[in-house]
Design an enzyme around this catalytic site. Structure first.
Site, PDB file in Angstrom:
ATOM      1  N   GLU A 271       0.778  -1.186   0.149  1.00 56.65           N
ATOM      2  CA  GLU A 271       0.042   0.023  -0.100  1.00 56.65           C
ATOM      3  C   GLU A 271       0.879   1.079  -0.007  1.00 56.65           C
ATOM      4  O   GLU A 271       1.715   1.368   0.806  1.00 56.65           O
ATOM      5  CB  GLU A 271      -0.845   0.020   1.245  1.00 56.65           C
TER       6      GLU A 271
ATOM      7  N   TYR B 166       2.935   4.351  13.790  1.00 55.84           N
ATOM      8  CA  TYR B 166       2.117   4.465  12.615  1.00 55.84           C
ATOM      9  C   TYR B 166       0.849   5.688  12.846  1.00 55.84           C
ATOM     10  O   TYR B 166       0.856   6.311  11.771  1.00 55.84           O
ATOM     11  CB  TYR B 166       1.092   3.410  12.731  1.00 55.84           C
TER      12      TYR B 166
END
Length: 602
Positions: free
Chosen positions: A82, A201
């Site tokens: 991704e 993240y």
């Protein structure tokens, strides 16, 4: 080496470092990190390609960036990548790699034009009850308590999150939210994984939170990652004279650690069954990829399950031998010591006619044969006992596909739980049985599932024992620095080397470690691009605050008095305008009207 942002250094060409014409480089592993390092050495370091040797255990380059066709089994992709706008080192790399698809264009040009013309998005992110929309409506569904937990983790120090599990820092309210369902399936997080990685993240992708529910934050290559990324890089490196030695397993690296200096002195290997090696001189560099998320992967086929391999793991065994020589070389057992917590399984389904694609189109709301975006990322089956997700990227996903074939990637996070249809754990299933379970959740009528699974698809399951090893709870020192303290000729590359400026399980991380290693060991006079600084940008923080609340206005204590106070205090300032722009407070004029109405009430 230093970090930089902006285009001043990004567009500058560094001069060849002093003495580079005498230097040679030995790179362990032919994955993305090593190939990127070789390109940076040639492009930015001025090193001759013929002075670079890449040693690889497999018989082809790419490492985890696979996309392989086994004619007797079917197409195989262990996982996908991704991608997003702000992968600064990756796009810096790909601007210099010629496209194999478009004459005169780079891989970056090709990728940019593709995603400009065909932007990504998902029309159905979550299903349940055999292919029905799960009704998440692309919302996060975070309670006030869960929102506060996200903010608390965001504001915590790294040290406070070390060696903690996600389930230790988040409540069940958070873990039952749509946010966690999107997040865990998109990134393959488990509840026992690292709270520190979860925090990193959040910081790294705070600018993309608005595009997570519908996947509009993501971008994808035209074909599989091997044909779109690896082959162009490999082709260019061969043209530059780089030496690839395949079927070569590096078994050890020797070091001189005297006088506060870290120097690699020898690399040993076994090549085609014969022991060999090279003694390193003062002009030799050693860049070693440590660990591997795809080590000991095993392929099944349509009639055979994939096996869980727990035996010798050469990539991990190499790191263990290296780590015993210095505490600066990390602690590999932290990551590879509990396979039950780092494994999951994927499967590549190749459909053989138009029957199954009709069910794909019903969920994706797009024609899978159009050549454009199909699912726009993974579709997660919320009530799947395996927590199954699946995706159909632009087709053909392989250049060798037949016109009537669609390639589908399926994976499950809970591989030990019996399925809803096959009543067996995913890890015990053949490709045909995994296809049956997927078709059931796709909404295929039960009386058609077995026939379609047997004759309308060919599926290759892949078990990966270490695929989320880098998500295991960790602390400082568990991963070695990219360039260890005192190193004069050795660096570590890949997902298990430590650079604090990015997060793992991304192509960007591998390329960043390669750039940092190359620039430091060669003394390249160019800054490594900073990680995109959205975590320090008030605009992105305000936007993410609104997104986490699913666009609900702030619930201020003492409202509407507090609302009027905030608006009157900040409404005509730059800060106030930002709060208004991101929907956190109303505009001044709206509150003034509201005030007059309040005054009219007895």
């Amino acid at each position: 080496m230093h970090y930089s942002s902006g285009n001043y250094e990004a567009f500058a060409r560094p001069r060849p470092p002093e003495g580079v014409e005498r230097k040679s480089a030995w790179l362990v592993g032919a994955g993305l990190a090593s190939m990127a390092a070789a390109i940076f050495m040639i492009r930015d370091g001025g090193m001759a390609g013929e002075r670079i040797t890449i040693l690889e255990e497999l018989d082809l380059p790419g490492g985890a960036l696979d996309g392989i066709k086994y004619p007797e089994k079917g197409f195989v992709i262990r996982g996908g990548r991704e991608l997003e706008d702000h992968m600064e080192c990756l796009w810096d790399l790909m601007r210099s790699v010629p496209s194999l698809e478009i004459d005169g264009a780079s891989v970056l040009d090709e990728f940019y034009w593709l995603n400009k013309d065909d932007p990504n998005s998902s029309k159905r992110r979550v299903t349940e009850k055999q292919g029905q929309d799960a009704g998440t409506n692309f919302t996060f569904g975070l309670s006030e308590k869960a929102q506060k937990e996200v903010v608390r983790i965001f504001l915590a120090t790294r040290e406070q999150m070390e060696d903690k599990r996600i389930e230790e820092v988040f409540s069940r309210e958070f873990l039952d939210s749509n946010f966690w369902l999107y997040w865990r399936t998109m990134f393959a997080f488990e509840e026992w994984h690292s709270a520190l990685e979860m925090k990193l993240y959040l910081h790294r992708f705070v600018h993309q939170l608005g595009g997570f529910p519908d996947m509009s934050a993501l971008k994808f290559t035209k074909y599989n990652q091997y044909e779109s990324f690896v082959l162009p890089m490999y082709t260019w490196l061969l043209e530059q004279g780089v030496n690839f030695r395949f079927s070569t397993t590096v078994t050890d690296v020797a070091f001189d650690l005297s006088n506060g200096v870290t120097r690699a002195t020898r690399i040993d290997w076994i090549s085609n069954g014969e022991a060999g090696g090279v003694t390193l001189t003062d002009d030799d560099l050693a860049l070693v990829t440590i660990g591997s998320l795809t080590e000991n992967s095993d392929d099944g086929d349509h009639n055979t399950r994939a096996e869980l391999k727990t035996g010798p793991a050469p990539a991990w065994d190499l790191w263990k031998r290296i780590a015993r020589k210095s505490s600066d070389f990390g602690r590999p057992e932290v990551f590879c010591g509990d396979i039950d917590k780092t494994k999951w399984e994927s499967a590549t389904v190749t459909t053989l006619d138009h029957r199954i694609p009709a069910y794909i189109e019903k969920i994706a709301e797009r024609d899978p044969f159009s050549g454009k975006v199909v699912t726009g990322g993974i579709v997660t089956v919320r009530d799947s006992p395996w927590l199954m997700s699946w995706t159909v990227n632009r087709q053909p996903h392989f250049k060798a596909q037949k016109p009537n074939e669609i390639v589908v990637w399926v994976y499950g996070l809970f591989v030990e739980t019996p399925g809803a249809y096959v009543k067996k754990p995913m890890q015990d299933c053949t490709g045909e049985e995994i296809t049956q379970e997927w078709l059931y959740h796709l909404g295929v009528p039960v009386d058609e599932i077995d026939e379609l699974a047997a004759h309308a698809a060919k599926t290759v399951p892949v078990m990966m024992p270490y695929v989320t090893a880098f998500f295991m709870p960790r602390k400082a020192g568990d991963r070695p620095d990219v360039v260890p303290e005192g190193s004069v000729n050795v660096a570590f590359l890949g997902q298990f080397a430590e650079t604090t400026r990015d997060c793992i399980f991304t192509t960007e991380y591998s390329v960043r470690t390669a750039m940092e290693a190359t620039y430091r060991l060669l003394g390249v006079e160019r800054g490594v691009p900073e990680v995109f600084n959205s975590t320090y940008d008030l605009r992105f923080l305000l936007h993410s605050s609104q997104i986490l609340r699913d666009h609900e206005p702030l619930n201020l204590p003492g409202a509407p008095f507090m609302e009027r106070h905030l608006v009157h205090r900040f409404g005509n300032s730059e800060l106030g305008q930002l709060l208004v722009d991101f929907g956190l407070i109303p505009a001044v004029a709206d509150v003034q009207v509201h005030d007059r109405r309040d005054d009219a009430i007895p």
